[in-house]
Design a protein around this motif. Structure first.
Motif, PDB file in Angstrom:
ATOM      1  N   HIS A 113       0.846  -1.192   0.000  1.00  0.00           N
ATOM      2  CA  HIS A 113       0.000   0.000   0.000  1.00  0.00           C
ATOM      3  C   HIS A 113       0.879   1.238   0.000  1.00  0.00           C
ATOM      4  N   GLU A 136       5.079  -6.164   0.818  1.00  0.00           N
ATOM      5  CA  GLU A 136       4.977  -7.020   1.998  1.00  0.00           C
ATOM      6  C   GLU A 136       4.245  -8.327   1.774  1.00  0.00           C
ATOM      7  N   GLU A 179       8.441  -7.112   5.056  1.00  0.00           N
ATOM      8  CA  GLU A 179       7.927  -5.860   4.494  1.00  0.00           C
ATOM      9  C   GLU A 179       9.001  -4.797   4.462  1.00  0.00           C
TER      10      GLU A 179
HETATM   11 MN   LIG Z   1       2.234  -2.283   5.835  1.00  0.00          MN
END
Ligand SMILES: [Mn+2]
Length: 363
Positions: free
Chosen positions: A293, A322, A336
């Protein structure tokens, strides 16, 4: 006076308003307000037209903003702030006024009641679309926030041994962030040990680490108003053959995504770079979330790297990569990193080591 990043942002929004054929835009969202003004207080209404911008707030903040805000006309509103908005709009002959999709029902109703002639319409994502591409000032803050993640990991390493409770590690992370100059955690830190690690958004509890455990730590730092995000999985003492296998699959999936991400790649393609490897390896159904994201003022913001999202990546986007594999009731591994899309690829900003040998901690 040094140029602030705010004037170009305001101008960009004003251009976007013209394209949408809006006379003005109402900004209530705290993150959008921070982006346009740097204001961190809890109450303000921005009313932004093509050639004029108003910052409406109450007496608690008026002194602060008068000293700091350039480009806005400051308006002190005593009560019924919506009527203040309507009064300005009337004076400027603004009719078509856009609002954010995050407006509350109550605020919208009060605005409508303040002046029935206003043509209020939802114009979603106008500022969020600008926020996707980070400017130099933002990148500097995000780099600092990412470097702080690495420093936190280096400092908590000694706690990662049998007998330490998840909560203890979480507390240490929080105090370390503050000691290193971060404002706070960017979100509640996740320390998920043993079987708890199979829950991607586990709520840190009182379980204590044991020899042979794997522990997944997902933490983020807020600094200068900007977030960072990193996850590492560690093995306490040793890793079983299955733990090692899953770790290597996740690491390779992440590597493939990091190597493939560059301008012009669609968000869904980025997701597929990692996902197809996890599927090939037989763990497809255990990777239940998207690849990543956007990160900025908010910890989760556009773009979203997931299946079905066709957004094309471009330079200046800051995203997480991630991948994870979660075997219910048993274990989960997530790795991540935070990265910025560059002209030719992507640059990883979080540098805590992640090869398998670095993940196995001697006890
Ligand atoms: Mn995250």
């Amino acid at each position: 006076m040094a140029e602030t990043p705010y004037e170009p942002r305001l101008k960009a929004l004003q251009h976007a308003l013209t394209r949408k054929n809006l006379d003005a835009y109402i900004v209530l969202d705290r993150s959008n307000t921070f982006y346009l003004t740097g204001f961190t207080g809890t109450f303000s209404i921005l009313l932004i037209g093509n050639r004029a911008a108003y910052f409406i707030t109450d007496f608690r903040y008026i002194e602060r903003v008068r000293a700091h805000l350039a480009g806005f006309t400051i308006v002190l509103s005593k009560r019924n702030h919506e009527r203040t908005v309507a009064r300005i709009a009337r004076r400027k002959s603004w009719k078509r006024i856009g609002f954010e999709e995050t407006i509350t029902y109550g605020d919208l109703e009060r605005l409508r009641n303040a002046d029935r002639r206003l043509q209020l319409q939802c114009a979603r994502g106008m500022i969020e679309a600008l926020r996707i591409k980070k400017d130099q000032a933002e990148l500097l803050s995000i780099r600092k926030a990412a470097a702080t993640c690495d420093a936190v990991f280096a400092r908590i390493r000694p706690l990662l041994r049998p007998g330490t409770a998840e909560k203890q590690i979480e507390r240490k992370i929080r105090t370390t962030i503050e000691r290193l100059g971060g404002q706070s955690e960017a979100f509640p830190t996740i320390v998920a040990s043993g079987p708890n690690s199979s829950m991607p958004h586990y709520e840190t509890g009182s379980r204590t680490l044991q020899k042979g455990d794997l522990v997944t730590i997902d933490l983020g730092v807020r600094l200068d108003g900007y977030c960072s995000d990193i996850t590492r999985t560690f093995f306490i003492g040793s890793a079983s053959r299955e733990q090692r296998r899953i770790y290597e699959v996740v690491l390779e999936a992440q590597k493939r995504a990091l190597e493939g991400i560059k301008p012009g790649v669609a968000a869904t393609q980025a997701d597929r770079l990692a996902r197809s490897f996890i599927v090939q390896s037989g763990y497809g159904k255990f990777f239940g979330h998207g690849l990543g994201h956007g990160v900025g003022i908010d910890i989760h913001e556009p773009p979203y790297l997931r299946q079905e999202d066709k957004t094309l990546l471009y330079p200046g986007m800051v995203i997480t990569i991630e991948p994870g594999i979660y075997i219910p009731g048993k274990m989960g591994v997530r790795i991540e990193d935070l990265a910025v899309v560059t002209d030719i690829g992507c640059e990883v900003l979080t540098l805590t080591p992640k090869d398998f040998s670095a993940a196995v901690l001697r006890i």
